[in-house]
Scaffold this motif. Sequence first.
Motif, PDB file in Angstrom:
ATOM      1  N   CYS A  14       7.789 -12.653   8.329  1.00 20.02           N
ATOM      2  CA  CYS A  14       7.767 -13.465   9.527  1.00 20.02           C
ATOM      3  C   CYS A  14       6.717 -14.550   9.303  1.00 20.02           C
ATOM      4  CB  CYS A  14       7.386 -12.589  10.715  1.00 20.02           C
ATOM      5  SG  CYS A  14       6.916 -13.497  12.168  1.00 20.02           S
ATOM      6  N   ARG A  49      12.325 -13.736   9.832  1.00 23.10           N
ATOM      7  CA  ARG A  49      12.454 -13.248  11.205  1.00 23.10           C
ATOM      8  C   ARG A  49      11.226 -13.632  12.012  1.00 23.10           C
ATOM      9  NH1 ARG A  49      14.714  -7.244  10.560  1.00 23.10           N
ATOM     10  NH2 ARG A  49      16.290  -7.731   9.014  1.00 23.10           N
ATOM     11  N   HIS A  50      11.293 -13.349  13.287  1.00 22.59           N
ATOM     12  CA  HIS A  50      10.175 -13.733  14.163  1.00 22.59           C
ATOM     13  C   HIS A  50       9.852 -12.588  15.098  1.00 22.59           C
ATOM     14  CE1 HIS A  50       7.398 -16.347  15.923  1.00 22.59           C
ATOM     15  NE2 HIS A  50       8.052 -16.651  17.015  1.00 22.59           N
TER      16      HIS A  50
ATOM     17  N   SER B 188      11.366 -20.782  16.127  1.00 19.00           N
ATOM     18  CA  SER B 188      11.493 -20.007  14.902  1.00 19.00           C
ATOM     19  C   SER B 188      12.898 -20.215  14.361  1.00 19.00           C
ATOM     20  CB  SER B 188      11.263 -18.543  15.199  1.00 19.00           C
ATOM     21  OG  SER B 188      12.388 -18.036  15.884  1.00 19.00           O
TER      22      SER B 188
END
Lengths: 103, 258
Positions: A14, A49-50, B188
């Motif tokens: 991330c 990803r976050h 994001s």
Amino acid sequence: VVLRPVKSIVVRFCPFESNVESTRKFLGCINHKKIQATNRNCEVTADVRHDGSEPLVDVMFADGERLIMKGANLTTIEMLTALGSRCNAKELKEEQKSKKKSP
Amino acid sequence: APAAKMAALSGGVAPWCRGWLPGLQFVRRGSKAVTRHWKAMHFQRQKLMAVTEYVAPRPAIPPRCLAPRKEKQEEDNGYARLLRQQVEEVFRDNRMIAVCQFNSMPGEDVVLMRHYLRKHNIEVKFVLNEIIRPVLSQSKYKNLLPLFVARNILLVSRETKVKEMLRVLKGVPQINLLGACIDDTILSRQGVENFAKLPSLEATQGQTVGALALLPSQTSSLLQRGSAHLTALLDQHISRLQAGETGSAAEPAPAQSS
């Protein structure tokens, strides 16, 4: 590092976390021309990803073995040496097998 | 033992020999001068070497006792300043800035990718982390700081053509999208994909207008329901009366005719 016995590598991290530097550098090193040239079939996927999860490196070998490295507290060099040592061990095993079969 | 001819001796030789002879002359004894093993030094030579060993100069006061000198790091070379200005300009001018991780790619692929992106008016910029980090920490984009680790590139553009950018990046496996800053909102990777799936601005505006107009239209229809019902009933009544009239007019007419 010789990637011949490796089938696929999945690198998950991330980018908004602060402990991912070594994993990102590891990904960058793996994508180097020389290392990629040792095995063209090896697929390197990057999973971005976050969700605040830890940086993870998942290596699938050709004989079904799986190596999971949690890169939160590992340096790039440690990860590379671990992967390299395992790859070399597998290469030796394969060479021994092929030598036994040939004569 | 080396046959050492004293300088006085050489000086005392007959005055017609105006040359000089070396003070010390060595005689071969045992092994030759140049040996394949380490040859033990003569004792006199050993003493000479011991006496003439190098002694490092030490400062009178050890540096720990003195006050520490603050070394001012004024590394404002014009080049770094120029790059920083460029980065600031980039952040000001462009609406969409995407940050991607760049793993080494063959040069032709880089050129191809740049070509495809420039068709959609997206520029590719290679950036150095040391320059970007101070710029970001002073501006309002502090949350973009942890992104800039290892090799990165920036894809900047004035229009937000996210779908095309995602398509191009899918074709290039060695570049991974980390995040983007679109219209001063930090997204994001997931956010960028959702943003790409959004319909265009006009469609969303139309949708919001329709949603907003729904409620008042409902209230107006509710209010008008009573009077509309009444008018409908009256219309029906009139039509029935007319039908009754025509029926009654039709009945006496055929009655009369018959």
